[in-house]
Design a protein around this motif. Structure first.
Motif, mmCIF file in Angstrom:
data_model
loop_
_atom_site.group_PDB
_atom_site.id
_atom_site.type_symbol
_atom_site.label_atom_id
_atom_site.label_comp_id
_atom_site.label_asym_id
_atom_site.label_seq_id
_atom_site.Cartn_x
_atom_site.Cartn_y
_atom_site.Cartn_z
ATOM 1 N N UNK A 1 -18.516 -58.363 4.432
ATOM 2 C CA UNK A 1 -19.127 -57.452 5.391
ATOM 3 C C UNK A 1 -19.875 -56.372 4.600
ATOM 4 N N UNK A 2 -20.789 -55.699 5.270
ATOM 5 C CA UNK A 2 -21.571 -54.667 4.605
ATOM 6 C C UNK A 2 -22.942 -55.179 4.195
ATOM 7 N N UNK B 1 -12.163 -56.788 -2.282
ATOM 8 C CA UNK B 1 -13.050 -56.151 -3.262
ATOM 9 C C UNK B 1 -14.087 -55.327 -2.523
ATOM 10 N N UNK B 2 -14.349 -54.119 -3.008
ATOM 11 C CA UNK B 2 -15.306 -53.239 -2.343
ATOM 12 C C UNK B 2 -16.270 -52.640 -3.366
ATOM 13 N N UNK B 3 -17.453 -52.326 -2.873
ATOM 14 C CA UNK B 3 -18.459 -51.639 -3.682
ATOM 15 C C UNK B 3 -18.292 -50.137 -3.515
ATOM 16 N N UNK C 1 -17.982 -55.184 1.297
ATOM 17 C CA UNK C 1 -16.543 -55.447 1.218
ATOM 18 C C UNK C 1 -16.322 -56.951 1.280
ATOM 19 N N UNK C 2 -15.425 -57.443 0.442
ATOM 20 C CA UNK C 2 -15.177 -58.886 0.335
ATOM 21 C C UNK C 2 -13.685 -59.141 0.505
ATOM 22 N N UNK C 3 -13.352 -60.163 1.270
ATOM 23 C CA UNK C 3 -11.970 -60.597 1.414
ATOM 24 C C UNK C 3 -11.861 -62.072 1.059
#
Length: 262
Positions: free
Chosen positions: A164-165, A46-48, A34-36
């Motif tokens: 994160x992740x 944005x998320x995978x 996850x990206x912020x």
């Protein structure tokens, strides 16, 4: 030695560590990325998206991004069931605050409430830490656009851009070099630039594959000044694919320019 202390969330090891909290953080590090990214005119999350089976029915709602209030949204990395419990707590607190004070809850106050609830699960026997981290994005009249990260220990921190992740360190390294910061003489990205940067980071963090519209989910939080409200928008597959193609074209142009120079 560690085995004597890793079965309890309330017992410190001789090294001063809570092993169950560390194991929860490790579970998050194996989750989808996850990206912020904080932009000049909004926030990009944005998320995978990881598909475990082609036989699964298409979900009716996102299982990575969740609205918490009219002005706050979040994305999650970790155990979805744990996230659902915390999301319910956050929505309840946001609703209670608005009912009591007749205006929206400040973003950081809601983050603090969620983290206090997380922290309580490391204080009492018979409980385990929540195996989930949040990226919370929101807007309020005082501090404008804000981005926060929470972790299972109950700590939270504010960020301009973070990951994160899985493979989060590689993603953070790319953000350090690519993200423009006004305090360091750079320029904060626009929403479109932040979307392209998020795809670049996903290309780096996703194992053995490149980002595509089927594998990523892009959310934009912006402000509609005329209506005096925040707008949460999840980009469609067509819009996401257009961003992915822009990034691919830029990468191809950079590669061609490098070849010419060399």
């Amino acid at each position: 030695m560690a085995r004597r202390y890793d079965s309890s969330t309330t017992t410190f090891s001789p090294e001063g560590r809570l092993h169950q909290v560390e194991y929860a953080i490790e579970a998050i590090n194996n989750a989808g990325t996850c990206i912020g990214i904080l932009a000049s005119d909004g926030i990009v999350l944005a998320t995978e998206k990881r598909s475990t089976s082609s036989l699964l029915a298409v979900p009716k709602t996102s299982d990575k991004t969740y609205p918490l209030s009219s002005h706050i949204t979040c994305c999650v990395a970790g155990l979805t069931a744990d996230a659902n419990m915390l999301i319910d707590q956050a929505r309840l607190r946001a609703g209670q605050y608005e009912y009591q004070y007749q205006h929206s809850i400040p973003v950081e106050q809601l983050v603090e409430h969620v983290c206090n609830y997380k922290h309580s699960y490391t204080q009492y026997g018979g409980l385990r830490p929540f195996g989930v981290s949040f990226l919370l994005a929101g807007w309020d009249p005082i501090h404008k656009y804000q981005l926060y990260q929470t972790d299972p220990s109950g700590n939270y921190s504010g960020w301009k851009a973070t990951v994160i992740g899985s493979n989060n360190q590689a993603g953070k390294s790319l953000l350090k070099t690519e993200y423009g910061d006004e305090s360091e003489g750079g320029t904060m990205p626009t929403i479109n630039e932040a979307l392209k940067l998020a795809i670049k980071v996903l290309n780096k963090t996703m194992d053995g594959t490149l980002a595509s519209s089927e594998k990523v989910e892009l959310l934009v939080l912006t402000r509609d000044e005329e209506l005096d409200e925040c707008v949460h928008k999840i980009l469609s597959e067509v819009e996401s694919q257009a961003i992915v193609q822009e990034v691919e074209k830029e990468a191809a142009a950079e590669a061609a320019a490098t070849v010419v120079v060399s």
